[in-house]
Design a protein around this motif. Structure first.
Motif, PDB file in Angstrom:
ATOM      1  N   ASN A 194       0.838  -1.203   0.000  1.00 28.12           N
ATOM      2  CA  ASN A 194       0.000   0.000   0.000  1.00 28.12           C
ATOM      3  C   ASN A 194       0.872   1.252   0.000  1.00 28.12           C
ATOM      4  OD1 ASN A 194      -2.478  -1.293   0.009  1.00 28.12           O
ATOM      5  ND2 ASN A 194      -2.720  -1.224   2.218  1.00 28.12           N
ATOM      6  N   ARG A 195       1.950   1.201   0.781  1.00 30.70           N
ATOM      7  CA  ARG A 195       2.811   2.377   0.857  1.00 30.70           C
ATOM      8  C   ARG A 195       3.564   2.602  -0.452  1.00 30.70           C
ATOM      9  NH1 ARG A 195       6.468   4.049   5.991  1.00 30.70           N
ATOM     10  NH2 ARG A 195       4.381   3.923   6.915  1.00 30.70           N
ATOM     11  N   TYR A 196       4.016   1.536  -1.087  1.00 30.72           N
ATOM     12  CA  TYR A 196       4.660   1.686  -2.390  1.00 30.72           C
ATOM     13  C   TYR A 196       3.709   2.377  -3.368  1.00 30.72           C
ATOM     14  CZ  TYR A 196       8.450  -1.608  -1.153  1.00 30.72           C
ATOM     15  OH  TYR A 196       9.528  -2.237  -0.577  1.00 30.72           O
ATOM     16  N   GLU A 197       2.483   1.910  -3.407  1.00 28.54           N
ATOM     17  CA  GLU A 197       1.500   2.492  -4.326  1.00 28.54           C
ATOM     18  C   GLU A 197       1.193   3.936  -3.944  1.00 28.54           C
ATOM     19  OE1 GLU A 197      -1.969   0.063  -4.677  1.00 28.54           O
ATOM     20  OE2 GLU A 197      -0.877  -1.570  -5.647  1.00 28.54           O
ATOM     21  N   GLY A 198       1.009   4.165  -2.649  1.00 31.18           N
ATOM     22  CA  GLY A 198       0.710   5.522  -2.198  1.00 31.18           C
ATOM     23  C   GLY A 198       1.838   6.484  -2.522  1.00 31.18           C
ATOM     24  N   CYS A 199       3.083   6.031  -2.350  1.00 22.87           N
ATOM     25  CA  CYS A 199       4.235   6.875  -2.671  1.00 22.87           C
ATOM     26  C   CYS A 199       4.298   7.155  -4.165  1.00 22.87           C
ATOM     27  CB  CYS A 199       5.525   6.213  -2.195  1.00 22.87           C
ATOM     28  SG  CYS A 199       5.840   6.409  -0.412  1.00 22.87           S
ATOM     29  N   ALA A 200       4.045   6.150  -4.981  1.00 19.56           N
ATOM     30  CA  ALA A 200       4.069   6.354  -6.436  1.00 19.56           C
ATOM     31  C   ALA A 200       3.049   7.402  -6.849  1.00 19.56           C
ATOM     32  CB  ALA A 200       3.807   5.029  -7.153  1.00 19.56           C
ATOM     33  N   ILE A 201       1.854   7.322  -6.273  1.00 18.58           N
ATOM     34  CA  ILE A 201       0.793   8.278  -6.607  1.00 18.58           C
ATOM     35  C   ILE A 201       1.146   9.675  -6.111  1.00 18.58           C
ATOM     36  CG2 ILE A 201      -1.616   8.883  -6.138  1.00 18.58           C
ATOM     37  CD1 ILE A 201      -2.145   5.810  -5.987  1.00 18.58           C
ATOM     38  N   SER A 202       1.724   9.755  -4.917  1.00 20.24           N
ATOM     39  CA  SER A 202       2.103  11.042  -4.340  1.00 20.24           C
ATOM     40  C   SER A 202       3.252  11.698  -5.112  1.00 20.24           C
ATOM     41  CB  SER A 202       2.508  10.858  -2.875  1.00 20.24           C
ATOM     42  OG  SER A 202       3.000  12.062  -2.318  1.00 20.24           O
ATOM     43  N   LEU A 203       4.223  10.898  -5.521  1.00 18.99           N
ATOM     44  CA  LEU A 203       5.404  11.428  -6.199  1.00 18.99           C
ATOM     45  C   LEU A 203       5.144  11.781  -7.661  1.00 18.99           C
ATOM     46  CD1 LEU A 203       7.947   8.845  -4.760  1.00 18.99           C
ATOM     47  CD2 LEU A 203       8.011  11.313  -4.324  1.00 18.99           C
ATOM     48  N   TYR A 204       4.209  11.066  -8.273  1.00 25.51           N
ATOM     49  CA  TYR A 204       3.916  11.268  -9.700  1.00 25.51           C
ATOM     50  C   TYR A 204       2.413  11.525  -9.846  1.00 25.51           C
ATOM     51  CZ  TYR A 204       8.521   9.094 -10.121  1.00 25.51           C
ATOM     52  OH  TYR A 204       9.849   8.794  -9.998  1.00 25.51           O
ATOM     53  N   PRO A 205       1.959  12.746  -9.604  1.00 28.30           N
ATOM     54  CA  PRO A 205       0.523  13.056  -9.548  1.00 28.30           C
ATOM     55  C   PRO A 205      -0.252  12.761 -10.831  1.00 28.30           C
ATOM     56  CG  PRO A 205       1.823  14.833  -8.583  1.00 28.30           C
ATOM     57  CD  PRO A 205       2.790  13.921  -9.268  1.00 28.30           C
ATOM     58  N   ASP A 206       0.423  12.749 -11.985  1.00 27.06           N
ATOM     59  CA  ASP A 206      -0.261  12.465 -13.245  1.00 27.06           C
ATOM     60  C   ASP A 206      -0.597  10.975 -13.295  1.00 27.06           C
ATOM     61  OD1 ASP A 206      -1.106  11.993 -15.832  1.00 27.06           O
ATOM     62  OD2 ASP A 206       0.475  13.186 -16.786  1.00 27.06           O
ATOM     63  N   SER A 207      -1.876  10.653 -13.366  1.00 27.54           N
ATOM     64  CA  SER A 207      -2.290   9.250 -13.329  1.00 27.54           C
ATOM     65  C   SER A 207      -1.717   8.439 -14.492  1.00 27.54           C
ATOM     66  CB  SER A 207      -3.820   9.144 -13.327  1.00 27.54           C
ATOM     67  OG  SER A 207      -4.376   9.739 -14.494  1.00 27.54           O
ATOM     68  N   HIS A 208      -1.384   9.099 -15.593  1.00 25.03           N
ATOM     69  CA  HIS A 208      -0.799   8.373 -16.714  1.00 25.03           C
ATOM     70  C   HIS A 208       0.605   7.878 -16.370  1.00 25.03           C
ATOM     71  CE1 HIS A 208      -4.068  10.454 -18.805  1.00 25.03           C
ATOM     72  NE2 HIS A 208      -3.951   9.521 -19.738  1.00 25.03           N
ATOM     73  N   GLN A 209       1.210   8.442 -15.322  1.00 24.62           N
ATOM     74  CA  GLN A 209       2.513   7.972 -14.883  1.00 24.62           C
ATOM     75  C   GLN A 209       2.395   6.806 -13.904  1.00 24.62           C
ATOM     76  OE1 GLN A 209       3.935  12.134 -13.745  1.00 24.62           O
ATOM     77  NE2 GLN A 209       5.799  11.321 -14.665  1.00 24.62           N
ATOM     78  N   TRP A 210       1.539   6.946 -12.878  1.00 25.64           N
ATOM     79  CA  TRP A 210       1.476   5.895 -11.868  1.00 25.64           C
ATOM     80  C   TRP A 210       0.576   4.726 -12.246  1.00 25.64           C
ATOM     81  CZ3 TRP A 210      -3.485   5.355 -10.432  1.00 25.64           C
ATOM     82  CH2 TRP A 210      -4.302   6.495 -10.286  1.00 25.64           C
ATOM     83  N   GLU A 211      -0.338   4.931 -13.168  1.00 20.95           N
ATOM     84  CA  GLU A 211      -1.254   3.845 -13.526  1.00 20.95           C
ATOM     85  C   GLU A 211      -0.538   2.603 -14.050  1.00 20.95           C
ATOM     86  OE1 GLU A 211      -3.045   1.510 -16.628  1.00 20.95           O
ATOM     87  OE2 GLU A 211      -2.005   3.370 -17.111  1.00 20.95           O
ATOM     88  N   PRO A 212       0.470   2.743 -14.938  1.00 18.64           N
ATOM     89  CA  PRO A 212       1.170   1.532 -15.385  1.00 18.64           C
ATOM     90  C   PRO A 212       1.874   0.796 -14.239  1.00 18.64           C
ATOM     91  CG  PRO A 212       1.594   3.353 -16.888  1.00 18.64           C
ATOM     92  CD  PRO A 212       0.925   3.940 -15.686  1.00 18.64           C
ATOM     93  N   PHE A 213       2.349   1.549 -13.242  1.00 19.16           N
ATOM     94  CA  PHE A 213       2.994   0.904 -12.090  1.00 19.16           C
ATOM     95  C   PHE A 213       1.982   0.062 -11.323  1.00 19.16           C
ATOM     96  CE2 PHE A 213       3.973   1.096  -7.492  1.00 19.16           C
ATOM     97  CZ  PHE A 213       5.126   0.315  -7.492  1.00 19.16           C
ATOM     98  N   LEU A 214       0.804   0.640 -11.051  1.00 16.91           N
ATOM     99  CA  LEU A 214      -0.213  -0.106 -10.324  1.00 16.91           C
ATOM    100  C   LEU A 214      -0.711  -1.291 -11.131  1.00 16.91           C
ATOM    101  CD1 LEU A 214      -0.040   2.352  -8.479  1.00 16.91           C
ATOM    102  CD2 LEU A 214      -2.529   2.335  -8.306  1.00 16.91           C
ATOM    103  N   TYR A 215      -0.846  -1.092 -12.437  1.00 17.06           N
ATOM    104  CA  TYR A 215      -1.299  -2.182 -13.302  1.00 17.06           C
ATOM    105  C   TYR A 215      -0.314  -3.350 -13.247  1.00 17.06           C
ATOM    106  CZ  TYR A 215      -2.354  -4.806 -17.545  1.00 17.06           C
ATOM    107  OH  TYR A 215      -2.634  -5.818 -18.426  1.00 17.06           O
TER     108      TYR A 215
END
Length: 237
Positions: free
Chosen positions: A128-149
């Motif tokens: 959860n923290r990895y995902e939360g950090c990715a979203i916080s550090l890269y606010p553009d969803s087009h950046q963090w979405e591939p990571f979560l996927y």
């Protein structure tokens, strides 16, 4: 002049991680979820597959404002909601915590991560923290979405896949892991906990809101497309 179509807002909460999605002035979608949950992983694969992770597929992604809150069914043990089995997940304790730790006026113990309990164990908390950090550090969803996927949808929240999934998404793993190991990661967790409780009680995750309305159907894709008021992309059914 042509009116700009309202995007679909999607919020969702799920699995180990809780997500909230908002469809852009197109459709708003909020999703709560938690890491290491099969139901959440399936939601991610179905909802995210064929977006920026597969450029040849029509981009339904672009008609959404997506908010994801990676917290899920986690909670912090408190004196207000005593547990008969400290350190072991209890739905009754989680529901109590959800109800009593609602806003910034809640006691500090509500957000004491030393007493954090995640439904699927400590690895879920880390994911959860990895995902939360990715979203916080890269606010553009087009950046963090591939990571979560990659991390959630393709690898089921397996912590050993986090670094390769950051590379897959073009994100800096050293930056994400540093966030997760420092106060910034703590602050991200607390913010996601507060955002989860601010939405009110939830039976479980994934928990999705499309334009503020809880999704309870069978096809999230169809619900999102139906909520969009502009010209539908070919990826819509």
């Amino acid at each position: 002049n042509h009116a700009t179509p309202a995007r679909c807002k999607l919020r969702a909460f799920s699995r180990r991680f809780c997500w909230q999605w908002r469809w852009r002035r197109p459709t708003q979608r909020r999703l709560r979820w938690c890491s290491r949950s099969r139901r959440c992983a399936r939601t991610v694969r179905i909802s995210f597959g064929g977006s920026s992770t597969a450029p040849s597929t029509p981009r339904v992604w672009d008609i959404m404002d997506l908010t994801v809150i990676p917290w899920g069914n986690a909670y912090c043990e408190t004196d207000m909601c005593p547990s008969k089995t400290p350190g072991v997940y209890s739905k009754d304790v989680r529901v109590c915590w959800n109800a009593k730790c609602v806003n910034s006026t809640a006691p500090a113990e509500c957000w004491d991560l030393d007493n954090l309990v995640c439904q699927h164990g400590d690895n879920e908390c880390t994911g959860n923290r990895y995902e939360g950090c990715a979203i916080s550090l890269y606010p553009d969803s087009h950046q963090w979405e591939p990571f979560l996927y990659c991390f959630e949808g393709l690898n089921g929240g397996d912590l050993t896949s986090a670094q390769k999934c950051a590379s897959y998404a073009g994100l800096s793993w050293s930056t994400i892991s540093s966030c997760a190991a420092t106060q910034r990661g703590v602050d991200v967790d607390v913010a996601n906990a507060q955002a989860t409780n601010a939405q009110g009680p939830h039976e479980g995750v994934p928990f999705c809101l499309v334009n503020g309305v809880q999704f309870t159907g069978h096809s999230l894709l169809r619900t999102v497309c139906d909520a969009y008021t502009g010209t539908l992309p070919s990826g819509c059914p």
